[in-house]
Design an enzyme around this catalytic site. Structure first.
Site, short mmCIF file in Angstrom:
data_model
loop_
_atom_site.label_atom_id
_atom_site.label_comp_id
_atom_site.label_asym_id
_atom_site.label_seq_id
_atom_site.Cartn_x
_atom_site.Cartn_y
_atom_site.Cartn_z
N ASP A 1 13.90 4.45 -0.12
CA ASP A 1 12.75 3.57 -0.36
C ASP A 1 12.74 3.20 -1.84
O ASP A 1 12.30 3.98 -2.68
CB ASP A 1 11.47 4.31 0.05
CG ASP A 1 10.21 3.49 -0.22
OD1 ASP A 1 10.31 2.43 -0.88
OD2 ASP A 1 9.13 3.92 0.23
N TYR B 1 -8.47 2.14 -1.46
CA TYR B 1 -8.99 3.51 -1.50
C TYR B 1 -10.40 3.55 -2.09
O TYR B 1 -10.66 4.28 -3.04
CB TYR B 1 -8.04 4.41 -2.31
CG TYR B 1 -6.63 4.35 -1.79
CD1 TYR B 1 -6.26 5.08 -0.67
CD2 TYR B 1 -5.69 3.51 -2.38
CE1 TYR B 1 -4.97 4.99 -0.16
CE2 TYR B 1 -4.40 3.41 -1.87
CZ TYR B 1 -4.06 4.16 -0.76
OH TYR B 1 -2.79 4.06 -0.26
N TYR C 1 5.67 9.05 -1.32
CA TYR C 1 4.76 7.98 -0.89
C TYR C 1 5.59 6.83 -0.33
O TYR C 1 6.53 6.37 -0.98
CB TYR C 1 3.88 7.47 -2.04
CG TYR C 1 3.01 6.32 -1.58
CD1 TYR C 1 1.87 6.57 -0.82
CD2 TYR C 1 3.36 4.99 -1.84
CE1 TYR C 1 1.10 5.52 -0.33
CE2 TYR C 1 2.59 3.95 -1.36
CZ TYR C 1 1.46 4.22 -0.61
OH TYR C 1 0.70 3.18 -0.11
N LYS D 1 7.67 -4.95 -3.75
CA LYS D 1 7.04 -4.97 -5.07
C LYS D 1 7.66 -5.99 -6.04
O LYS D 1 7.32 -7.16 -5.95
CB LYS D 1 7.00 -3.55 -5.62
CG LYS D 1 6.02 -2.69 -4.81
CD LYS D 1 5.41 -1.54 -5.57
CE LYS D 1 4.16 -1.06 -4.88
NZ LYS D 1 4.25 0.26 -4.26
#
Ligand SMILES: *Cc1c(COP(=O)(O)O)cnc(C)c1O
Length: 431
Positions: free
Chosen positions: A250, A21, A149, A279
């Site tokens: 998720d 980003y 997200y 992760k």
């Protein structure tokens, strides 16, 4: 190859390399890190920082861990990688067996991929292929929560919060999904059944075109760092069953103990039809993700038109990544991880409490090994980043959120330095 000086690295970095980003016309200098050990990041300029980010939820055991290093080098001597089409290997088999036994029953089929976003793509594709196989191709949309997200690839992006995910920029390219209000019932607060009303209305209204609901269980991560009531999650499961819609959980951020349970679904005692992991799966060593599903899904897909599941990444089930994931899971389960997370939670509550009285702070919340200070206004990231680095800690706020999620092995003195830096520096921020 000649090694680079710090200033050469800086020049190349700002001229040629994208960061997450980030702008390349107004690049913000990145800190040059040369090594990491335990909970410390070593900068090229000689400073050492206490890590409050676990490299975005991943490094739960800290860095340069001898057990994980050993697992990697041992596997390296066998093979670094082989294709997974037509071949299999012990590290993948061991890991699949582990994941099936640890995740809520009856999840028992595992698809390995190379990143969290891809595991979400895979989950969505599984749901779509399942309904095609049932002769219901019109069930092709997703119901997601605002403030969610789920990753940066296109299908994952389509279920991220429409505003922070900037859906307007990709209009026409993004699947048009259905969104429910973000859960209003906070974690740890008496559940108000009215808080599920909007979700219920959306699932009722769209059931015939919905393939699946996708949620981050209990903790909404990068879309707002919000913690919501497990009863909301239980109600979501119940409504999915009642309206014949699949549930995708998720757990990419929440998996492997971060919230105080091994998987956040355990807070509500539910099992999704499809679960995404990533992760912390490899303890932060290598990129690896997994999408699990139950037999209803796998049978459905395999009895459908294609007869197979249509996905197969080049680096699927990479042996190095699987080997280090196996070692990381052993290390976690052999450690008093639950006690450690509880201790971190207790210390974060005390350590961040002074922030609650600051005029520029909207909310302070802690769950498991996650501490969040939500400010009234967005913080100036480069400026506050420098203040944190000068205070000897590594924290990376985004928007209005200044948060900490350290490796589970952090000791109380180091954690105290993290929370003290947050209290001191935030008290000097305006807004
Ligand atoms: C980070 C994250 C993803 C995306 O994973 P990547 O490995 O960055 O692609 C998806 N969902 C959640 C909840 C995440 O936290």
């Amino acid at each position: 190859m000649k090694s680079l000086t710090a200033s050469e690295i800086h020049t190349i970095d700002t001229q040629h390399i994208w960061h997450p980003y980030a702008s390349l016309t107004h690049p913000v200098p990145a800190y040059n890190v040369v090594s990491a050990d335990g909970v410390r990041l070593q900068l090229a300029d000689g400073r050492s920082l206490i890590d409050g980010m676990s490299s975005w939820w991943c490094a739960i055991h800290g860095y340069n861990h001898p057990v994980l290093n050993d697992a990697l080098t041992t596997q390296l001597e066998q093979m670094a990688h082989v294709m997974f089409g037509g071949l299999t290997h012990a590290p993948a088999a061991q890991l699949a067996k582990r994941l099936v036994s640890l995740t809520p029953e009856p999840l028992d089929k595992v698809f390995f991929s190379d990143s969290g976003s891809v595991s979400v793509e895979v989950a969505i594709k599984m749901a779509l292929q399942y309904w095609q196989s049932q002769g219901r191709p019109e069930k092709s949309r997703l119901l997601a929560l605002k403030n969610g997200y789920h990753g940066d690839t296109f299908a994952a992006m389509s279920v991220c919060d429409p505003e922070t995910g900037m859906h307007h920029m990709f209009k026409g390219m993004l699947a048009q999904q259905v969104f429910s209000e973000a859960p209003r019932c906070k974690f740890g607060v008496q559940f108000n059944p009215a808080s599920i009303d909007d979700f219920e209305a959306k699932i009722c209204q769209h059931a015939n075109e919905l393939a699946a609901v996708i949620v981050e269980p209990v903790v909404q991560g990068a879309g707002g760092m919000r913690f919501y009531s497990p009863q909301y999650l239980a109600a979501v499961r119940e409504l999915c069953d009642r309206h014949n819609v699949l549930l995708i959980a998720d757990e990419i951020a929440t998996g492997f103990g971060r919230t105080g349970k091994l998987f956040a679904c355990e807070w509500a005692d539910i099992s999704p039809d499809i679960m995404c992991l990533g992760k912390a799966l490899t303890g932060g060593y290598l990129t690896l993700a997994a999408t699990l599903c139950n037999e209803k899904i796998s049978n459905g897909i395999c009895q459908g038109e294609a007869g197979v599941f249509m996905h197969g990444p080049t680096f699927m089930a990479n042996p190095l990544a699987c080997a280090v994931a196996n070692a990381s899971i052993d290390l976690l389960l052999d450690s008093p991880w639950q006690k450690r997370v509880e201790r971190i939670e207790a210390q974060l509550k005390v350590g961040l409490a002074p922030c609650a009285d600051m005029k520029n702070v909207r909310d302070v919340r802690v769950l498991g090994a996650i501490g969040v200070v939500e400010m009234n206004a967005a913080v100036d990231i480069p400026r506050i980043q420098k203040l944190f680095v000068d205070a000897g800690v590594w924290l990376r706020p985004f928007g209005k959120l200044v948060y900490v999620m350290p490796p589970y092995v952090i000791d109380s003195a180091d954690l105290n330095q993290l929370t003290s830096a947050m209290v001191n520096i935030l008290s000097q921020q305006s807004g």
